[in-house]
Design a protein around this motif. Structure first.
Motif, PDB file in Angstrom:
ATOM      1  N   VAL A 136     -61.103   6.152   1.890  1.00 27.48           N
ATOM      2  CA  VAL A 136     -60.236   5.002   1.243  1.00 27.48           C
ATOM      3  C   VAL A 136     -59.509   5.652   0.052  1.00 27.48           C
ATOM      4  O   VAL A 136     -59.780   6.851  -0.482  1.00 27.48           O
ATOM      5  CB  VAL A 136     -61.182   3.742   0.657  1.00 27.48           C
ATOM      6  N   ILE A 137     -58.657   4.741  -0.471  1.00 32.26           N
ATOM      7  CA  ILE A 137     -57.844   5.044  -1.572  1.00 32.26           C
ATOM      8  C   ILE A 137     -58.136   4.239  -2.984  1.00 32.26           C
ATOM      9  O   ILE A 137     -58.209   2.974  -2.656  1.00 32.26           O
ATOM     10  CB  ILE A 137     -56.526   5.093  -1.357  1.00 32.26           C
ATOM     11  N   ALA A 138     -58.522   4.678  -4.117  1.00 32.43           N
ATOM     12  CA  ALA A 138     -58.752   3.803  -5.242  1.00 32.43           C
ATOM     13  C   ALA A 138     -57.603   3.848  -6.011  1.00 32.43           C
ATOM     14  O   ALA A 138     -57.208   5.220  -6.552  1.00 32.43           O
ATOM     15  CB  ALA A 138     -59.923   4.233  -5.647  1.00 32.43           C
ATOM     16  N   VAL A 163     -46.304  -4.037  -6.769  1.00 33.31           N
ATOM     17  CA  VAL A 163     -45.733  -2.887  -6.842  1.00 33.31           C
ATOM     18  C   VAL A 163     -46.356  -1.852  -5.907  1.00 33.31           C
ATOM     19  O   VAL A 163     -45.750  -1.248  -4.919  1.00 33.31           O
ATOM     20  CB  VAL A 163     -45.743  -2.116  -8.206  1.00 33.31           C
ATOM     21  N   ALA A 164     -47.544  -1.500  -5.746  1.00 30.38           N
ATOM     22  CA  ALA A 164     -48.270  -0.898  -4.836  1.00 30.38           C
ATOM     23  C   ALA A 164     -48.156  -1.314  -3.211  1.00 30.38           C
ATOM     24  O   ALA A 164     -47.849  -0.564  -2.597  1.00 30.38           O
ATOM     25  CB  ALA A 164     -49.790  -0.806  -5.009  1.00 30.38           C
ATOM     26  N   LEU A 165     -48.410  -2.569  -3.072  1.00 28.92           N
ATOM     27  CA  LEU A 165     -48.336  -3.235  -1.713  1.00 28.92           C
ATOM     28  C   LEU A 165     -46.894  -3.171  -1.231  1.00 28.92           C
ATOM     29  O   LEU A 165     -46.797  -2.900  -0.316  1.00 28.92           O
ATOM     30  CB  LEU A 165     -48.608  -4.670  -1.791  1.00 28.92           C
ATOM     31  N   TYR A 186     -57.663  -3.503   4.839  1.00 33.98           N
ATOM     32  CA  TYR A 186     -58.243  -4.465   4.190  1.00 33.98           C
ATOM     33  C   TYR A 186     -58.167  -3.554   2.687  1.00 33.98           C
ATOM     34  O   TYR A 186     -57.768  -2.611   2.594  1.00 33.98           O
ATOM     35  CB  TYR A 186     -59.724  -4.583   4.680  1.00 33.98           C
ATOM     36  N   LEU A 187     -58.691  -4.818   1.639  1.00 36.02           N
ATOM     37  CA  LEU A 187     -58.772  -4.008   0.277  1.00 36.02           C
ATOM     38  C   LEU A 187     -59.804  -4.744  -0.541  1.00 36.02           C
ATOM     39  O   LEU A 187     -60.163  -5.969  -0.037  1.00 36.02           O
ATOM     40  CB  LEU A 187     -57.220  -4.005  -0.419  1.00 36.02           C
ATOM     41  N   TYR A 188     -60.083  -4.395  -1.638  1.00 34.76           N
ATOM     42  CA  TYR A 188     -60.921  -5.067  -2.543  1.00 34.76           C
ATOM     43  C   TYR A 188     -60.870  -4.528  -3.957  1.00 34.76           C
ATOM     44  O   TYR A 188     -60.413  -3.285  -4.011  1.00 34.76           O
ATOM     45  CB  TYR A 188     -62.383  -5.031  -2.018  1.00 34.76           C
ATOM     46  N   PHE A 208     -58.145   0.475  -1.092  1.00 37.02           N
ATOM     47  CA  PHE A 208     -57.194   0.235  -0.009  1.00 37.02           C
ATOM     48  C   PHE A 208     -57.863   0.956   1.275  1.00 37.02           C
ATOM     49  O   PHE A 208     -58.004   2.292   1.165  1.00 37.02           O
ATOM     50  CB  PHE A 208     -55.750   0.873  -0.298  1.00 37.02           C
ATOM     51  N   ARG A 209     -57.840   0.489   2.267  1.00 36.49           N
ATOM     52  CA  ARG A 209     -58.191   1.175   3.474  1.00 36.49           C
ATOM     53  C   ARG A 209     -56.762   0.884   4.414  1.00 36.49           C
ATOM     54  O   ARG A 209     -56.490  -0.233   4.722  1.00 36.49           O
ATOM     55  CB  ARG A 209     -59.305   0.458   4.351  1.00 36.49           C
ATOM     56  N   VAL A 210     -56.263   2.206   4.719  1.00 38.77           N
ATOM     57  CA  VAL A 210     -55.255   2.348   5.803  1.00 38.77           C
ATOM     58  C   VAL A 210     -55.484   3.348   6.681  1.00 38.77           C
ATOM     59  O   VAL A 210     -56.152   4.104   6.414  1.00 38.77           O
ATOM     60  CB  VAL A 210     -53.752   2.661   4.671  1.00 38.77           C
ATOM     61  N   GLU A 211     -54.637   3.209   7.610  1.00 39.88           N
ATOM     62  CA  GLU A 211     -54.836   4.010   8.888  1.00 39.88           C
ATOM     63  C   GLU A 211     -54.057   5.471   8.331  1.00 39.88           C
ATOM     64  O   GLU A 211     -54.715   6.652   8.773  1.00 39.88           O
ATOM     65  CB  GLU A 211     -54.039   3.719  10.127  1.00 39.88           C
TER      66      GLU A 211
END
Length: 143
Positions: A71-73, A85-87, A99-101, A115-118
């Motif tokens: 994931v990315i923090a 801005v990030a989204l 998903y994100l948290y 963030f969890r992205v492919e």
């Protein structure tokens, strides 16, 4: 710049979450962030911990169904619109967020979001180009 996330499949049964945290605590593993998604029968607990490989092993040994994911923090301004801005940077390049948290950092004026992205590598580039600060795994594990 990737952070290792541990995911645990949990039956919706009394005490299962407590068992996970007990196993981690007994092994000196500190939880940095968590998220849980549940249905009537089961849940998926997602954790960022200070020692992800060790956590994976001790949870597996304790009989839990465990997986590890990159994931990315990111650090975003803790102001109205800070997350946008990030989204928006990811949206412009067609990177879908699975998903994100969010989680809390001690003594900081920024908010931290996982963030969890492919397309993790591409997302890192896009976020950096947008001026979003990506935290290293060491920074996250030491929070």
């Amino acid at each position: 710049m990737k952070v290792r996330q541990i995911s645990i499949f949990l039956e919706n049964k009394f005490g299962r979450l407590a068992q996970v945290t007990r196993v981690l605590g007994e092994n000196g593993i500190n939880i940095r962030a968590l998220s849980i998604a549940d249905t009537t029968d089961f849940g998926i607990l997602r954790l960022i911990v200070n020692e992800p490989e060790k956590a994976y092993g001790v949870l597996k040994d304790a009989g839990f169904t465990v997986s590890a994911t990159d994931v990315i923090a990111v650090e975003v301004a803790d102001t109205p619109g800070g997350l946008a801005v990030a989204l928006e940077a990811l949206e412009k390049t067609g990177i879908n967020i699975e998903y994100l948290y969010a989680f809390v950092q001690k003594a900081s004026s920024a908010a931290l979001v996982v963030f969890r992205v492919e397309q993790v590598d591409e997302a890192i580039k896009v976020l950096q180009q947008s001026g979003t600060r990506i935290l290293s795994e060491d920074e996250v594990y030491q929070l």
